[in-house]
Design an enzyme around this catalytic site. Structure first.
Site, short mmCIF file in Angstrom:
data_model
loop_
_atom_site.label_atom_id
_atom_site.label_comp_id
_atom_site.label_asym_id
_atom_site.label_seq_id
_atom_site.Cartn_x
_atom_site.Cartn_y
_atom_site.Cartn_z
N GLU A 1 0.83 -1.21 0.00
CA GLU A 1 0.00 0.00 0.00
C GLU A 1 0.86 1.26 0.00
O GLU A 1 0.56 2.22 -0.71
CB GLU A 1 -0.97 0.00 1.19
CG GLU A 1 -1.99 -1.15 1.19
CD GLU A 1 -2.77 -1.29 -0.11
OE1 GLU A 1 -2.91 -0.30 -0.85
OE2 GLU A 1 -3.24 -2.40 -0.40
N ASP B 1 3.47 -4.75 -5.44
CA ASP B 1 3.86 -6.07 -4.90
C ASP B 1 5.38 -6.16 -4.76
O ASP B 1 5.90 -6.61 -3.74
CB ASP B 1 3.38 -7.20 -5.83
CG ASP B 1 1.92 -7.56 -5.59
OD1 ASP B 1 1.36 -7.15 -4.55
OD2 ASP B 1 1.33 -8.26 -6.45
#
Ligand SMILES: [Zn+2]
Length: 678
Positions: free
Chosen positions: A518, A582
Site C-alpha cells: 500500500e 507487490d
C-alpha cells in the site's frame, strides 16, 4: 455505495462485500495459520515457488460450489460472514429494547431473509419505478428520471457522485463519469474472440429473460433486449478502457456546468444538477468528455421507446437481489455462472449478510469492532507500519537511479502519508436512514438514497479524512493517492495476514508486505503523479521520470509475458501499478525484517530460516483456486495479477529470495534481468 474515490487502490478487488471475524467464537470456522506440513517438498522452490508453497493447499481446498474462486482471503471472509450473521440474527427479533442501530441492522436482515414475503410481494415494490418509466412522454423528462434512478442506486445513463479535486485535493467537487453498462466493462461489447462473442449472446438472452419475468411475451422481450444491447454498445463506444482509466489526466476534465451543457445538450443538465441534491455548483469534473459526447449522440439517435426499455432493464437489473427467486436465479445464471463459473447460488443468509454489510456496513461494524477488535491489534500494526515506512525511507535514500532533488520530494511525500488502522474514529451517522421491517426492496432503495445523498453532501466542503471507504470487517487494504493515506481495516489484521502467535518473519512476509504494497502505491506509475497533499502535480525531474519509466516498463513487459490460461495473457499495463506495489512492498518488508534482527538472526523454526519463512509467509496469503471463467473475467478487469504471478513474479525479481533458498543462478525463480523500481 458503488463509487470509490476515482483512483483509490485496493490490495485485492471487490472490497465492499468482504467480511471477516477477528476471534473464533464457537460455531465459526477455525483460524487458519501458516502450516509447514503444507509445503510440497517434491517441488523445488527455485523452480516454482508458488507450487512449492501452495499446491498442497490447492489440492486440499477445492472451490466451494457457491464461489467462483477460493483463497486465503475467502477463508477470512467466510469466518467473518458467520460472525456477522450471529450479530444480525441476534437483533432480528422484533424487540422494542433494541437501540436504533440494532433495529436497523436487525430489521434489514429479517426483511432480506423473509423469502416468503418477498415472493408474495412479487414485482409490486418495483412497480412505482416501472410505471414512472412507462409514462415518460419525452426525452426531456430523462433528467428528472435520472435523478430518481440515481438516488435509488440504479446506474442508468452515467455515474454521478463526489470526489476530491485532483488539482486541489483538500476540496471535494462533484463528478460525472461514464457508466450505464450492464456488462462489467466496455471491452465486453467489442472483443471478437469466440468466448466474448458467446458471452454477448448469453447476455442478450439474459436481458430478454428478465423482460419476460416482468411479464413481456418472448418475442417482444427479444426485441427489447436487442434495443438495450444497442444502447449499451453505443455508450461503451464512448467509454475509456480500464487501462486508460488508470491515467489520472485522462479522467480529469474540470468544466463549468455551462460547458457540460454545451458538450451534452440533449440531456437536461441544468434540471439534473439543480434537482440531484448537491450544493449549487459552478463547475465539476466531467471525467470522460468523449463519453458524454457519445451519450448525446445516442440520446438523439435512439427512440424514446428504446430508451424506456433500457431504463426498465436497469431498474430490474439493479434490484434483482431483492426481488422474487425467479429474478435472483436468472441474475445468478448469467452473472454468477456464465461470467464467473460459480456453480451454485450462495445460501440466502450469506447473500443477506453481504447486502446488509453493503448497505449498513458501519452500523454492523460498530458492534463487530466492540466484540472482536482490541487496542493491542491497532498498536502492533501501527508499530509495523512505522518500521516499514522507515525501511521505505531508507530504500529511497539509497536508490541508485534517483537524483537528490526527486529523492527529497519522495521522502517528503512518504513523511506525509497518514495511516488508518482497524476502524474509523467516528462512525457514520445512520439516523436519517429508515429501515422498515418487511420491506426488503424498500430498505435497499432507501439505503442507496442515503449513501448517494451522503456522498453528495461532501461537495463544496474540505475532504473528510476520517471517512472510510468500506466497513471494518473488510478483508482488504488500500492506498488513496488523493488523500495520501493507507487504510488497514480490522478484517485483515488477523491470521494468516497478521498472527499474534507467529514469529516476526512470517508476519513481515504477510501483513508487512501488504503494508509495503500500500505504501508503494504512493510511488507506482499512478500514485507517483500525486504530491504529498494529494494534488495531481509533477514532483519529478525530467531525468528521474525517464529512469522511473524505464524501470516500470521492465515490470510491464515481465507480467505481460504471463498467461493464466493458454489463450489468456495478463495486461501488463493494467496490472502495472499493482505489480510495482507487490515488488516494492515485498522488498521494503524484507528490509524492515532485516532491521528487526538488530544484528542477531533468529534460529530456524520447523527447519526454516527466518528469510525462508518471510517468503513463505508472503506466498501463503496468495494460495488460491479459480474457475477458468473467473480467470478470464478478471484478466479483463482486475488490475491485480492472479496469486501465482503475484508470488513468482515478485520473488523472482529479488536476489534475496534466490539466496534464501540457495537457488542456482539459472533457476526459473532467479530472473536474469530482474526488474526493480523501488
Ligand atoms: Zn494494490
Amino acid at each position: 455505495m458503488h463509487r470509490w474515490p476515482a483512483v483509490a487502490i485496493a490490495l485485492v478487488m471487490g472490497a465492499s462485500t468482504l467480511v471477516v471475524a477477528q476471534s473464533t467464537p464457537s460455531g465459526s470456522i477455525a483460524t487458519v495459520r501458516f502450516n509447514p506440513d503444507l509445503l510440497d517438498k517434491s517441488i523445488d522452490p527455485c523452480t516454482d515457488f508458488y507450487a512449492y508453497a501452495c499446491s498442497k493447499w490447492q489440492a486440499q481446498n477445492p472451490i466451494p460450489s457457491d464461489r467462483p474462486s477460493w483463497g486465503r482471503f475467502n477463508e477470512l471472509q467466510d469466518r467473518g460472514e458467520v460472525l456477522v450473521r450471529g450479530i444480525l440474527e441476534k437483533y432480528s427479533k422484533d424487540d422494542p429494547k433494541r437501540s436504533a442501530i440494532e433495529q436497523k441492522i436487525g430489521d434489514y436482515y429479517y426483511s432480506c431473509m423473509d423469502e416468503s414475503a418477498i415472493e408474495k410481494a412479487g414485482t409490486k415494490p418495483l412497480q412505482p419505478t416501472l410505471e414512472r418509466i412507462a409514462t415518460l412522454r419525452s426525452k426531456d423528462e430523462f433528467a428528472k428520471e435520472a435523478i430518481t434512478l440515481h438516488r435509488d442506486g440504479i446506474r442508468a445513463f452515467f455515474d454521478f457522485g463526489s470526489q476530491p479535486d485532483f488539482k486541489d485535493a483538500q476540496q471535494v467537487i462533484s463528478a460525472a463519469e461514464q457508466g450505464g453498462l450492464g456488462l462489467p466493462d466496455r471491452d465486453y461489447y467489442f472483443k471478437d474472440d469466440e468466448k466474448s462473442v458467446e458471452i454477448r449472446k448469453q447476455y442478450l438472452a439474459h436481458v430478454q429473460k428478465m423482460f419476460e419475468l416482468l411479464g413481456d411475451p418472448a418475442e417482444k422481450a427479444a426485441a427489447e433486449a436487442k434495443a438495450v444491447m444497442e444502447i449499451e454498445t453505443a455508450l461503451a463506444k464512448g467509454s475509456l478502457d480500464r487501462t486508460a482509466q488508470r491515467e489520472p489526466e485522462k479522467i480529469y476534465h474540470k468544466m463549468s456546468t455551462k460547458e457540460l451543457g454545451e458538450l451534452n445538450p440533449s440531456f437536461g443538465w441544468t434540471p439534473y444538477l439543480e434537482g440531484i441534491g448537491a450544493p449549487p455548483l459552478q463547475s465539476l469534473n466531467v471525467a470522460e468528455p468523449e463519453f458524454f459526447k457519445q451519450f448525446d449522440a445516442t440520446l438523439k439517435s435512439t427512440s424514446l421507446a428504446d430508451w424506456k426499455n433500457y431504463l426498465r432493464w436497469h431498474a430490474v437489473h439493479g434490484n434483482a437481489a431483492m426481488l422474487p427467486s425467479a429474478f435472483v436465479s436468472e441474475n445468478f445464471e448469467f452473472f454468477g455462472k456464465t461470467l464467473q463459473g460459480t456453480k451454485e447460488l450462495a445460501p440466502r443468509w450469506k447473500r443477506c449478510v453481504r447486502a446488509a454489510t453493503g448497505d449498513l456496513g458501519e452500523a454492523i461494524g460498530q458492534i463487530y469492532v466492540a466484540e472482536t477488535f482490541g487496542p493491542e491489534g491497532k498498536e502492533r500494526t501501527q508499530k509495523m507500519v512505522d518500521e516499514i515506512e522507515k525501511a521505505l525511507g531508507h530504500d529511497i535514500e539509497t536508490l541508485p537511479w534517483m537524483g537528490d532533488d526527486t529523492k527529497k520530494q519522495a521522502l517528503e511525500k512518504l513523511k506525509a502519508i497518514t495511516n488508518r488502522i482497524g476502524y474509523p474514529d467516528k462512525w457514520k451517522d445512520y439516523s436519517t436512514l429508515k429501515i422498515v421491517r418487511g420491506d426488503a426492496l424498500g430498505n435497499s432503495l432507501r439505503s442507496n438514497t442515503f449513501a448517494f445523498q451522503r456522498d453528495l453532501n461532501k461537495v463544496g466542503r474540505p475532504v473528510d479524512k476520517g471517512d472510510w471507504p468500506y466497513p471494518p470487517m473488510t478483508v482488504n487494504a488500500s492506498y488513496n493517492p488523493l488523500l495520501n493515506n493507507i487504510t488497514f481495516p480490522a478484517g485483515i489484521l488477523q491470521p494468516p495476514f497478521f498472527d499474534n502467535q507467529a514469529d516476526d518473519a512470517l508476519n513481515y512476509g504477510a501483513i508487512g508486505a501488504a503494508i509495503g504494497h500500500e505504501l508503494t502505491h504512493g510511488f507506482d506509475d499512478e500514485g507517483a503523479k500525486f504530491d504529498p497533499v494529494g494534488n495531481l502535480k509533477n514532483w519529478w525531474t525530467a531525468k528521474d521520470k525517464e529512469e522511473f519509466e524505464q524501470r516500470t516498463s521492465c515490470v510491464k513487459d515481465q507480467y505481460a509475458g504471463y498467461s493464466p490460461l493458454p489463450d489468456v495473457k495478463l495486461n501488463g499495463k493494467l496490472t502495472l501499478g499493482e505489480n510495482t506495489a507487490d515488488n516494492g512492498g515485498l522488498r521494503i518488508a524484507y528490509l524492515a525484517l532485516l532491521d528487526s534482527f538488530a544484528g542477531k538472526e533468529p534460529a530456524p523454526i520447523d527447519g526454516l530460516a527466518a528469510q525462508q519463512r518471510f517468503f513463505l509467509g508472503f506466498a501463503n496469503v496468495w494460495c488460491q483456486n479459480r474457475t477458468d471463467q473467473i480467470t478470464r473475467y478478471l484478466a479483463n478487469i482486475d488490475p491485480h495479477s492472479p496469486g501465482k504471478f503475484r508470488v513468482n513474479g515478485t520473488v523472482s525479481n529479488m536476489p534475496e529470495f534466490g539466496a534464501a533458498f540457495h537457488c542456482k543462478a539459472d533457476a526459473p525463480m532467479v530472473r536474469e534481468n530482474a526488474c526493480r523500481v523501488w
